[in-house]
Design a protein around this motif. Structure first.
Motif, PDB file in Angstrom:
ATOM      1  N   LEU A 153     175.812  80.450 -19.545  1.00 13.77           N
ATOM      2  CA  LEU A 153     175.665  81.185 -20.801  1.00 13.77           C
ATOM      3  C   LEU A 153     174.241  81.093 -21.332  1.00 13.77           C
ATOM      4  O   LEU A 153     173.712  82.053 -21.874  1.00 13.77           O
ATOM      5  N   ILE A 154     173.639  79.903 -21.210  1.00  8.89           N
ATOM      6  CA  ILE A 154     172.237  79.692 -21.610  1.00  8.89           C
ATOM      7  C   ILE A 154     171.610  78.733 -20.611  1.00  8.89           C
ATOM      8  O   ILE A 154     172.218  77.718 -20.234  1.00  8.89           O
ATOM      9  N   GLN A 155     170.370  79.018 -20.200  1.00  6.82           N
ATOM     10  CA  GLN A 155     169.629  78.107 -19.331  1.00  6.82           C
ATOM     11  C   GLN A 155     168.154  78.227 -19.676  1.00  6.82           C
ATOM     12  O   GLN A 155     167.538  79.263 -19.437  1.00  6.82           O
ATOM     13  N   ASN A 156     167.609  77.176 -20.284  1.00 12.43           N
ATOM     14  CA  ASN A 156     166.174  77.131 -20.542  1.00 12.43           C
ATOM     15  C   ASN A 156     165.728  75.675 -20.537  1.00 12.43           C
ATOM     16  O   ASN A 156     166.520  74.792 -20.199  1.00 12.43           O
ATOM     17  N   GLU A 157     164.478  75.407 -20.902  1.00 11.81           N
ATOM     18  CA  GLU A 157     163.979  74.028 -20.810  1.00 11.81           C
ATOM     19  C   GLU A 157     164.584  73.089 -21.852  1.00 11.81           C
ATOM     20  O   GLU A 157     164.512  71.879 -21.723  1.00 11.81           O
ATOM     21  N   ALA A 158     165.223  73.629 -22.885  1.00 13.96           N
ATOM     22  CA  ALA A 158     165.782  72.799 -23.953  1.00 13.96           C
ATOM     23  C   ALA A 158     167.286  72.574 -23.821  1.00 13.96           C
ATOM     24  O   ALA A 158     167.782  71.505 -24.170  1.00 13.96           O
ATOM     25  N   VAL A 159     168.009  73.585 -23.328  1.00 13.88           N
ATOM     26  CA  VAL A 159     169.472  73.488 -23.305  1.00 13.88           C
ATOM     27  C   VAL A 159     170.045  74.305 -22.148  1.00 13.88           C
ATOM     28  O   VAL A 159     169.472  75.316 -21.735  1.00 13.88           O
ATOM     29  N   SER A 160     171.174  73.821 -21.657  1.00  6.56           N
ATOM     30  CA  SER A 160     171.946  74.547 -20.651  1.00  6.56           C
ATOM     31  C   SER A 160     173.398  74.548 -21.125  1.00  6.56           C
ATOM     32  O   SER A 160     173.935  73.499 -21.479  1.00  6.56           O
ATOM     33  N   ILE A 161     174.017  75.735 -21.160  1.00  6.02           N
ATOM     34  CA  ILE A 161     175.428  75.845 -21.530  1.00  6.02           C
ATOM     35  C   ILE A 161     176.122  76.609 -20.412  1.00  6.02           C
ATOM     36  O   ILE A 161     175.729  77.746 -20.098  1.00  6.02           O
ATOM     37  N   THR A 162     177.148  75.986 -19.822  1.00  5.68           N
ATOM     38  CA  THR A 162     177.826  76.564 -18.666  1.00  5.68           C
ATOM     39  C   THR A 162     179.324  76.354 -18.781  1.00  5.68           C
ATOM     40  O   THR A 162     179.776  75.265 -19.143  1.00  5.68           O
ATOM     41  N   LEU A 163     180.081  77.397 -18.461  1.00  4.28           N
ATOM     42  CA  LEU A 163     181.535  77.291 -18.335  1.00  4.28           C
ATOM     43  C   LEU A 163     181.870  76.978 -16.880  1.00  4.28           C
ATOM     44  O   LEU A 163     181.235  77.520 -15.968  1.00  4.28           O
ATOM     45  N   PHE A 164     182.870  76.122 -16.675  1.00  7.14           N
ATOM     46  CA  PHE A 164     183.325  75.786 -15.324  1.00  7.14           C
ATOM     47  C   PHE A 164     184.832  75.885 -15.238  1.00  7.14           C
ATOM     48  O   PHE A 164     185.542  75.525 -16.191  1.00  7.14           O
ATOM     49  N   SER A 165     185.326  76.325 -14.097  1.00  7.91           N
ATOM     50  CA  SER A 165     186.742  76.184 -13.765  1.00  7.91           C
ATOM     51  C   SER A 165     186.819  75.514 -12.395  1.00  7.91           C
ATOM     52  O   SER A 165     186.064  75.866 -11.480  1.00  7.91           O
ATOM     53  N   PHE A 166     187.698  74.529 -12.290  1.00 13.17           N
ATOM     54  CA  PHE A 166     187.888  73.761 -11.062  1.00 13.17           C
ATOM     55  C   PHE A 166     189.325  73.956 -10.593  1.00 13.17           C
ATOM     56  O   PHE A 166     190.257  73.699 -11.359  1.00 13.17           O
ATOM     57  N   ALA A 167     189.512  74.360  -9.348  1.00 12.29           N
ATOM     58  CA  ALA A 167     190.846  74.336  -8.765  1.00 12.29           C
ATOM     59  C   ALA A 167     191.247  72.871  -8.597  1.00 12.29           C
ATOM     60  O   ALA A 167     190.383  71.981  -8.489  1.00 12.29           O
ATOM     61  N   LYS A 168     192.535  72.607  -8.584  1.00 11.40           N
ATOM     62  CA  LYS A 168     193.022  71.234  -8.410  1.00 11.40           C
ATOM     63  C   LYS A 168     192.391  70.613  -7.170  1.00 11.40           C
ATOM     64  O   LYS A 168     192.333  71.222  -6.105  1.00 11.40           O
TER      65      LYS A 168
END
Length: 113
Positions: free
Chosen positions: A32-47
């Motif tokens: 969602l956001i990636q820069n030198e100050a912050v990274s925001i990422t959604l993840f989904s993991f299969a079992k």
């Protein structure tokens, strides 16, 4: 003007857990956001899927959106369920394992001197 937040609808109510679907045998991510100050990422993991032990240069806040995950920090396991959060401190080894299908929002804040 450069867009700061990407890959997500704006100005409408969202259920973050619905922004990614589970995919058998995979870890799926959406930045969602990636820069030198912050990274925001959604993840989904299969079992049974995981992100193996690694370190980050910033403090990482994990918010569990769905399911159950095992977050290991400095060798200590922590079970995280929907609605719960944990901070993985910068420069500490950590890993994520899906005990069952698991979705999380990861927010990493970096400090630059």
């Amino acid at each position: 003007m450069q867009e700061i937040m990407k890959n997500i609808r704006k100005a409408e109510a969202l259920k973050l857990k619905d922004e990614l679907q589970y995919q058998e045998g995979q870890v799926v991510s959406k930045t969602l956001i990636q820069n030198e100050a912050v990274s925001i990422t959604l993840f989904s993991f299969a079992k049974g899927e995981e992100i193996s032990t690694h370190e980050s240069g910033g403090d990482a806040l994990v918010l569990c959106l769905d399911g159950e995950g095992l977050i290991t920090i400095d060798g200590d396991p922590h079970v995280l369920r929907a609605g719960e959060s944990i901070v993985m401190p910068a420069r500490h080894p950590h890993a994520v394992f899906a005990k069952e299908p698991f979705k999380m929002l990861l927010v990493v804040a970096f400090v630059h001197s």
